[in-house]
Design an enzyme around this catalytic site. Structure first.
Site, short mmCIF file in Angstrom:
data_model
loop_
_atom_site.label_atom_id
_atom_site.label_comp_id
_atom_site.label_asym_id
_atom_site.label_seq_id
_atom_site.Cartn_x
_atom_site.Cartn_y
_atom_site.Cartn_z
N LYS A 143 0.89 -1.18 0.00
CA LYS A 143 0.00 0.00 0.00
C LYS A 143 0.91 1.22 0.00
CE LYS A 143 -4.02 1.86 2.51
NZ LYS A 143 -4.96 2.05 1.41
C1 LIG Z 1 -6.76 0.19 -3.77
C2 LIG Z 1 -7.45 -0.33 -2.55
N1 LIG Z 1 -8.00 -1.55 -2.58
C3 LIG Z 1 -8.63 -2.06 -1.51
C4 LIG Z 1 -8.73 -1.34 -0.34
C5 LIG Z 1 -9.43 -1.94 0.84
O1 LIG Z 1 -8.49 -2.32 1.82
P1 LIG Z 1 -8.87 -2.33 3.36
O2 LIG Z 1 -10.07 -3.19 3.49
O3 LIG Z 1 -7.69 -2.93 4.02
O4 LIG Z 1 -9.14 -0.94 3.75
C6 LIG Z 1 -8.17 -0.07 -0.26
C7 LIG Z 1 -8.25 0.70 0.98
O5 LIG Z 1 -7.31 1.12 1.51
C8 LIG Z 1 -7.50 0.44 -1.39
O6 LIG Z 1 -6.96 1.67 -1.36
#
Ligand SMILES: Cc1ncc(COP(=O)(O)O)c(C=O)c1O
Length: 323
Positions: free
Chosen positions: A158
């Site tokens: 991320k």
């Molecule tokens: C590109 C992307 N996909 C999926 C998610 C969902 O991830 P999470 O459930 O860990 O927030 C996020 C959120 O941060 C995201 O930015």
């Protein structure tokens, strides 16, 4: 308190929001060299509780490892700093944004000599796509932008840099009059939204793309997979062709920001009967029951924040046992 107020944790100190500044020559400003998290804490009847903060911290350190960033703090340090920052700001419920970034040194592309800094921001953030969306769903499109191909920008990390792609998807969707865009991977298979993972339901089976479809491995996605299995649904993580979107009985986004938000149409084609479906609603109910502390937290996902809250001792004990 809202965005723009309160204290921010920066490299070990709590500073006023207005003073939490970095230099324009910082590496992160020019090259997107940061990894971050988005988590939440909720105001439950038993006290303020973070949802899966441990798992978010693990993903943060995984992201840093992929980018060879040595954070000057341990996972436990940053975890405790999040709790301390919530307490100092006296939040009952908030969005939590820890970020680990390359700071100020030189502006060569090589990040290795550049110091790694860390900060934690908090603010109150309601339903990301609006309260109405949680019930009535959102209208979305398939984006003309693809997610990054394998072995280009690693999507298991991320990292801020990946959000350049997300902003293209989001701007296109908004400009075309939709709430969100769904990106395909470079093979044309369904990947995810600009900032959320995607689920489909067809013939009572729950589908979501696998980690090999250029997705961020979402923590809400993992929670929903667990809850769907708990509820007895058949769950399949597999590559899904674009047209599965149009013939799905139900579709919904999941993520820390959107929580579980139904999708009522894709490219102006109604999903199912164009309303929130029964499996989406059952999963929302299960998810909101956990995060609002209405049912027993059987997976140990909640960590209470303030002294004297009922689960504090138990959670601290569980964390000590895992360490
Ligand atoms: C590109 C992307 N996909 C999926 C998610 C969902 O991830 P999470 O459930 O860990 O927030 C996020 C959120 O941060 C995201 O930015």
């Amino acid at each position: 308190m809202s965005f723009g107020t309160g204290k921010i944790w920066m490299n070990g100190s709590l500073v006023d929001w207005a003073d939490a500044k970095i230099h324009i020559g910082s590496h992160v400003v020019h090259y997107g060299s940061a990894v971050f998290e988005g988590a939440r804490c909720y105001d439950t009847p038993r006290g303020t509780a973070c949802f899966r903060l441990d798992t978010h911290m693990t993903r943060l350190f995984d992201s840093a490892k992929i980018y060879r960033m040595e954070a000057p703090y341990s996972k436990a340090d940053l975890h405790n700093a999040v709790l301390e920052t919530i307490r100092s700001n006296q939040y009952k419920a908030c969005y939590i944004r820890p970020i680990v970034y390359r700071g100020y040194h030189t502006l060569g592309v090589n990040p290795l000599p550049v110091p790694v800094d860390a900060a934690i921001l908090l603010w109150e953030w309601g339903a990301y796509l609006g309260q109405d969306a949680l019930v009535n769903g959102v209208d979305v499109c398939v984006s003309s932008w693809a997610r990054a191909a394998a072995n280009t920008f690693p999507t298991l990390a991320k990292t801020s840099a990946n959000y350049a792609n997300s902003t293209l998807i989001k701007m296109e969707a908004i400009t075309e009059g939709y709430s969100e865009g769904i990106a395909l991977d470079t093979g044309g298979y369904i990947s995810e939204g600009s900032g959320q993972n995607l689920f489909l339901v067809r013939n009572n089976t729950v589908y979501t793309p696998p980690v090999t479809a250029s997705i961020l491995p979402g923590i809400t996605r993992d929670s929903v997979l667990t809850l769907a299995k708990d509820l007895g649904f058949t769950v399949r993580e597999e590559m899904l062709p674009r047209e599965m979107l149009y013939i799905a009985d139900e579709a919904f986004f999941v993520g820390t920001a959107v929580e579980i938000t139904p999708i009522r149409s894709v490219d102006k084609i109604p999903i199912g009967n164009g309303r929130r479906g029964p499996i989406t609603e059952a999963l929302q109910q299960a998810f909101f029951d956990v995060i609002n502390g209405r049912i027993e937290d059987s997976h140990g996902w909640l960590e209470y924040v303030y002294e004297g809250e009922p689960r504090q001792a138990a959670v601290a004990g569980a964390r000590a046992a895992r360490a």
